[in-house]
Write an enzyme that holds these catalytic residues in place. Sequence first.
Site, PDB file in Angstrom:
ATOM      1  N   ASP A   1      90.259  94.898  56.125  1.00 24.59           N
ATOM      2  CA  ASP A   1      91.285  96.077  55.945  1.00 24.59           C
ATOM      3  C   ASP A   1      92.349  95.587  56.809  1.00 24.59           C
ATOM      4  O   ASP A   1      92.424  95.100  58.047  1.00 24.59           O
ATOM      5  CB  ASP A   1      90.738  97.326  56.272  1.00 24.59           C
ATOM      6  CG  ASP A   1      89.818  98.027  55.293  1.00 24.59           C
ATOM      7  OD1 ASP A   1      89.748  97.432  54.071  1.00 24.59           O
ATOM      8  OD2 ASP A   1      88.876  98.877  55.613  1.00 24.59           O
TER       9      ASP A   1
ATOM     10  N   TYR B   1      79.080  92.998  62.057  1.00 30.10           N
ATOM     11  CA  TYR B   1      80.640  93.521  62.399  1.00 30.10           C
ATOM     12  C   TYR B   1      80.285  94.070  63.651  1.00 30.10           C
ATOM     13  O   TYR B   1      79.181  94.476  64.104  1.00 30.10           O
ATOM     14  CB  TYR B   1      80.999  94.688  61.477  1.00 30.10           C
ATOM     15  CG  TYR B   1      81.361  94.365  59.918  1.00 30.10           C
ATOM     16  CD1 TYR B   1      82.978  94.008  60.008  1.00 30.10           C
ATOM     17  CD2 TYR B   1      80.786  94.058  59.010  1.00 30.10           C
ATOM     18  CE1 TYR B   1      83.586  93.799  58.997  1.00 30.10           C
ATOM     19  CE2 TYR B   1      81.398  93.717  57.693  1.00 30.10           C
ATOM     20  CZ  TYR B   1      82.596  93.630  57.588  1.00 30.10           C
ATOM     21  OH  TYR B   1      83.182  93.295  56.445  1.00 30.10           O
TER      22      TYR B   1
END
Lengths: 246, 246
Positions: A53, A111
């Site tokens: 993003d 992540y």
Amino acid sequence: MRNIKMSIEYDGGRYQGWQRLGDSDKTIQGKIENILSEMTKTNIEIVGSGRTDAGTHAKGQVANFKTTSNLDLVAMRDYLNTYLPRDIIVKELEEVPERFHARYNVVGKKYSYYVWNTAVPSAFERNYSYHYPEQLDVDRMNEACSKLIGTHDFIGFSSLKKTKKSTVRTIDEITIHREGDLLNFTFIGEGFLYKMVRIIMGTLLEIGAGTKSPECIDAIFKSGVRSDAGMTVPSQGLFLDEVYYD
Amino acid sequence: MRNIKMSIEYDGGRYQGWQRLGDSDKTIQGKIENILSEMTKTNIEIVGSGRTDAGTHAKGQVANFKTTSNLDLVAMRDYLNTYLPRDIIVKELEEVPERFHARYNVVGKKYSYYVWNTAVPSAFERNYSYHYPEQLDVDRMNEACSKLIGTHDFIGFSSLKKTKKSTVRTIDEITIHREGDLLNFTFIGEGFLYKMVRIIMGTLLEIGAGTKSPECIDAIFKSGVRSDAGMTVPSQGLFLDEVYYD
């Protein structure tokens, strides 16, 4: 045709995310494609392991591209790092079999999310963490993590509307590690839905701060309703650390 | 009159340095004085432990100021951090005896310099280290450090012209520590001349890379000539870590 795998690091702060948007010059993919195309004097398209993003960082994004150029890989890497902006770095290039596809062949991703967890903000972590001053109970958050691990329908932890595509995902591991005032959360799984890590993080923080209970995880799995979960934490604390292939 | 000691952290990347320059809004001192003056509705001047150059960072700069305001220290700190830019943070405020002077009372300072020491640059360390890809021999640099430690005339390691003020300084400790690709050099001493740490660093890197010998340190002390020493490394790798008082 050579097939080249790239390992890429970027500070996502100035970008609209990984994925090229038309002619936009503000995406990581766009920046890299432009330089590769100039370098090879051909039109190069790269395939990333997946999107990140706007504002999200990466320490180990992976992509591949095909080219007839016979430039040496170190010369190619140095060319890219010379002409790319300083916040996008090609760490490594590797020649791989023609069938390798950076998105289809992904078997897992890791992540990290960083939380700056003390009253006073940090001048150095400000762009790489989320400042959350509330006191956090790590045991409560770990209890919630043990409920998140495994295979579940994560629709309630995503900003997707009801969809025909499966929203079932598997999380293999979540760890929470404190170093001074910086809390590092890591997530390893096969794949994650849109905004899933950031919504899980927002939920974990509310659980750690005491405004939600660890049991709310079961309730969110049951209801599948986004608003039962916590807020979406800001993208500047999120890093794509690693992409796994067989 | 209250005398208040501040501990300050800043990312110096956007600033012309610590010291206020006329009406410039681009100094750390200027930014803090402006907010303190607004907060107290009086004209506040702060005294820093010393200047830091344009682009240099601080994790523990110290300053003091006098005020008749009777605002609570935590409220004052939070006001400052709310209105200061996000790259300047007041970590702590403390009420000290009226005689405390942040510059006159300094008994020592600790600086760090960071070198990103591998072929490929870093997207995340780019503003907080100097990228020096040459292979470095840490033993040779440590040998040079043992010559730098102690009391010497450091005029050759400064960009000062011959001056009536003493250029004799004492370095108590230099350490070199590697963590992955990042090398951290620390310097502890009573005080440092203008650009002294950065010129010592440039000299140490040339010694580590093999283009100068550790013995050149003796020669620079003997000649006192700036051009015998190494380059001035960039300010973005330099951090004022700590200021010591009795």
